[in-house]
Scaffold this active site. Structure first.
Site, PDB file in Angstrom:
ATOM      1  N   LEU A  95       0.848  -1.197   0.000  1.00 62.16           N
ATOM      2  CA  LEU A  95       0.000   0.000   0.000  1.00 62.16           C
ATOM      3  C   LEU A  95       0.883   1.245   0.000  1.00 62.16           C
ATOM      4  O   LEU A  95       1.986   1.240   0.559  1.00 62.16           O
ATOM      5  CB  LEU A  95      -0.899  -0.010   1.245  1.00 62.16           C
ATOM      6  CG  LEU A  95      -1.951  -1.125   1.250  1.00 62.16           C
ATOM      7  CD1 LEU A  95      -2.505  -1.335   2.651  1.00 62.16           C
ATOM      8  CD2 LEU A  95      -3.079  -0.803   0.277  1.00 62.16           C
ATOM      9  N   HIS A 111       0.350 -11.943   9.242  1.00 61.40           N
ATOM     10  CA  HIS A 111       1.566 -12.392   8.546  1.00 61.40           C
ATOM     11  C   HIS A 111       1.907 -13.802   9.031  1.00 61.40           C
ATOM     12  O   HIS A 111       1.895 -14.059  10.239  1.00 61.40           O
ATOM     13  CB  HIS A 111       2.710 -11.426   8.855  1.00 61.40           C
ATOM     14  CG  HIS A 111       3.988 -11.808   8.174  1.00 61.40           C
ATOM     15  ND1 HIS A 111       4.175 -11.647   6.814  1.00 61.40           N
ATOM     16  CD2 HIS A 111       5.125 -12.380   8.638  1.00 61.40           C
ATOM     17  CE1 HIS A 111       5.376 -12.087   6.483  1.00 61.40           C
ATOM     18  NE2 HIS A 111       5.976 -12.542   7.574  1.00 61.40           N
ATOM     19  N   ASP A 147       5.445  -5.461   6.821  1.00 64.22           N
ATOM     20  CA  ASP A 147       5.514  -6.490   7.879  1.00 64.22           C
ATOM     21  C   ASP A 147       6.278  -5.995   9.106  1.00 64.22           C
ATOM     22  O   ASP A 147       6.994  -6.759   9.764  1.00 64.22           O
ATOM     23  CB  ASP A 147       6.168  -7.782   7.350  1.00 64.22           C
ATOM     24  CG  ASP A 147       5.375  -8.401   6.207  1.00 64.22           C
ATOM     25  OD1 ASP A 147       4.142  -8.217   6.177  1.00 64.22           O
ATOM     26  OD2 ASP A 147       5.992  -9.067   5.359  1.00 64.22           O
ATOM     27  N   ALA A 175      -3.670 -21.928  13.007  1.00 64.05           N
ATOM     28  CA  ALA A 175      -3.456 -20.960  14.096  1.00 64.05           C
ATOM     29  C   ALA A 175      -3.874 -19.552  13.661  1.00 64.05           C
ATOM     30  O   ALA A 175      -4.437 -18.789  14.459  1.00 64.05           O
ATOM     31  CB  ALA A 175      -1.992 -20.984  14.518  1.00 64.05           C
TER      32      ALA A 175
HETATM   33  C1  GRF Z   1      -2.115 -16.174   4.915  1.00 60.31           C
HETATM   34  O1  GRF Z   1      -1.116 -17.109   5.197  1.00 60.31           O
HETATM   35  C2  GRF Z   1      -1.770 -14.837   5.502  1.00 60.31           C
HETATM   36  O2  GRF Z   1      -1.041 -14.916   6.682  1.00 60.31           O
HETATM   37  C3  GRF Z   1      -0.919 -14.219   4.428  1.00 60.31           C
HETATM   38  O3  GRF Z   1      -1.483 -14.643   3.217  1.00 60.31           O
HETATM   39  C4  GRF Z   1      -2.189 -15.864   3.425  1.00 60.31           C
HETATM   40  C5  GRF Z   1      -3.585 -15.628   2.964  1.00 60.31           C
HETATM   41  O4  GRF Z   1      -4.370 -16.796   3.020  1.00 60.31           O
HETATM   42  N1  GRF Z   1      -0.868 -12.789   4.592  1.00 60.31           N
HETATM   43  P1  GRF Z   1      -5.939 -16.669   2.936  1.00 60.31           P
HETATM   44  O5  GRF Z   1      -6.258 -15.940   1.643  1.00 60.31           O
HETATM   45  O6  GRF Z   1      -6.410 -15.942   4.134  1.00 60.31           O
HETATM   46  O7  GRF Z   1      -6.437 -18.087   2.887  1.00 60.31           O
END
Ligand code: GRF
Length: 235
Positions: A95, A111, A147, A175
């Site tokens: 962004l 993340h 991040d 998790a």
């Molecule tokens: C997840 O692992 C999240 O942590 C990362 O991108 C992935 C997205 O997965 N930022 P989803 O689209 O929520 O299934």
């Protein structure tokens, strides 16, 4: 209780989006999902959101000349939804600074690593290569550094002997689906706020509420791992 209108930004599968939507199906949850915005017209998560009668909007990067213009269009969509909080859930674009600054303290991200370790992509492969025995995920406020924003909550999972990227990713994802609703709850309640570049916690009436800040999951057992047995550590 006035529930905080929350918009979710996605680019793909949408499993974290689904976890938030399911949490917000409880009328006592402090956030309600106002809508879902995707930069990718083919994002699988869009279909899930439509099936749940959520307003969805696609704002394609290709339709705008710059990142800033694309972000402005997303910001317009957020205004249209009356969004008070933005949850990035697998939104795969950086962004622009004005967008981040406008939403600072009200925009959160998940993340798939225990930040500040393993920022960026391929976190599971890198955790395996580094020989980590513990890995996990982090929900943090979004800042202009990728991040890097103040951490709100984390979940740790073990790295098991014989894990590959797929098995480890699946354990972390499980998790994530536990952690993100807990973290959004804290932000929506105003119990986790961003102040001077830090996360400040307040309004915890009961020590047990700390369980919302971290999860250790799953609990390894003699018979292997039971993913349903989440061990929440309370002080
Ligand atoms: C997840 O692992 C999240 O942590 C990362 O991108 C992935 C997205 O997965 N930022 P989803 O689209 O929520 O299934």
């Amino acid at each position: 209780m006035k529930r905080k209108r929350t918009a979710i930004l996605i680019s793909g599968r949408g499993s974290n989006m689904t976890a938030l939507v399911e949490a917000a199906a409880d009328p006592d949850y402090p956030a309600e999902i106002a809508g879902v915005i995707s930069d990718q017209p083919n994002a699988a998560g869009l279909g899930i959101a439509v099936a749940r009668n959520l307003p969805v909007q696609v704002v394609r990067r290709e339709d705008f000349g710059s990142r800033e213009a694309h972000d402005e269009a997303i910001d317009d969509a957020l205004s249209g939804l009356g969004a008070e909080i933005v949850a990035l859930a697998g939104y795969m674009r950086l962004l622009s600074a004005p967008m981040v600054q406008k939403w600072q303290g009200r925009m959160i991200n998940i993340h798939p690593a225990l930040l500040p370790a393993f920022k960026g992509l391929d976190t599971h492969r890198r955790a395996l290569e580094a020989g980590q025995r513990i890995h996990g995920c982090t929900v943090h406020f979004v800042t202009t550094e990728v991040d890097d924003g103040p951490i709100i909550a984390q979940a740790a999972v073990p790295v098991m002997i014989g894990d590959d990227e797929a098995t480890l990713a699946a354990r972390v994802l499980k998790a994530e689906h536990q952690l993100y609703p807990l973290a959004l709850r804290l932000v929506a309640e105003g119990k986790a706020r961003m102040e001077n570049g830090r996360t400040v916690f307040s309004g915890f009436g009961d020590e047990r509420e700390n369980a919302g800040l971290f999860i250790v999951a799953p609990r390894p057992s003699r018979d292997g791992i039971d993913l349903e047995q989440l061990a929440r550590i309370t002080p």
